[in-house]
Design a protein around this motif. Sequence first.
Motif, PDB file in Angstrom:
ATOM      1  N   GLU A  36       0.825  -1.203   0.000  1.00 35.37           N
ATOM      2  CA  GLU A  36       0.000   0.000   0.000  1.00 35.37           C
ATOM      3  C   GLU A  36       0.866   1.262   0.000  1.00 35.37           C
TER       4      GLU A  36
ATOM      5  N   VAL B 174       2.144   1.771  -3.545  1.00 40.81           N
ATOM      6  CA  VAL B 174       1.076   2.217  -4.447  1.00 40.81           C
ATOM      7  C   VAL B 174       0.703   3.667  -4.152  1.00 40.81           C
ATOM      8  N   TRP B 175       0.489   3.998  -2.884  1.00 37.82           N
ATOM      9  CA  TRP B 175       0.113   5.379  -2.535  1.00 37.82           C
ATOM     10  C   TRP B 175       1.238   6.355  -2.854  1.00 37.82           C
TER      11      TRP B 175
ATOM     12  N   VAL C 299       0.873   6.981  -6.592  1.00 39.54           N
ATOM     13  CA  VAL C 299      -0.345   7.747  -6.870  1.00 39.54           C
ATOM     14  C   VAL C 299      -0.169   9.203  -6.441  1.00 39.54           C
TER      15      VAL C 299
ATOM     16  N   ILE D  22       2.226  11.062  -8.876  1.00 33.27           N
ATOM     17  CA  ILE D  22       1.560  11.398 -10.140  1.00 33.27           C
ATOM     18  C   ILE D  22       0.569  12.540  -9.929  1.00 33.27           C
ATOM     19  N   TYR D  23      -0.207  12.466  -8.857  1.00 35.88           N
ATOM     20  CA  TYR D  23      -1.183  13.517  -8.530  1.00 35.88           C
ATOM     21  C   TYR D  23      -0.482  14.869  -8.357  1.00 35.88           C
TER      22      TYR D  23
END
Length: 97
Positions: A62, A65-66, A69, A72-73
Amino acid sequence: MKEPPIVQSGSPARVQAVRPPPRSQWSQLLESRAAMLGMLFCVTGFLGIPFLWMSSKFSRTEKMVWSIVVTIYTLLLLAGATAICWWSYNQITQALR
């Protein structure tokens, strides 16, 4: 495992319970999944990734992955801000001609 109570010397069998140290607000924030994700997406962006990795509420997968993310955000937000600045610059230079 419970620790035995501490008996103070000098007092007749007076027993005090051992309390765990109080948790700070920062450690409570690190242990809240919602607060951590809110902080990452609304406040710190990719600069908050070290706080994500300090949290024990997320598994290693996790966290990876976070981290991706959130990165990219944050890059999309920076690209949007850059595009707005470039558009504004073009509008100003056209107005001054």
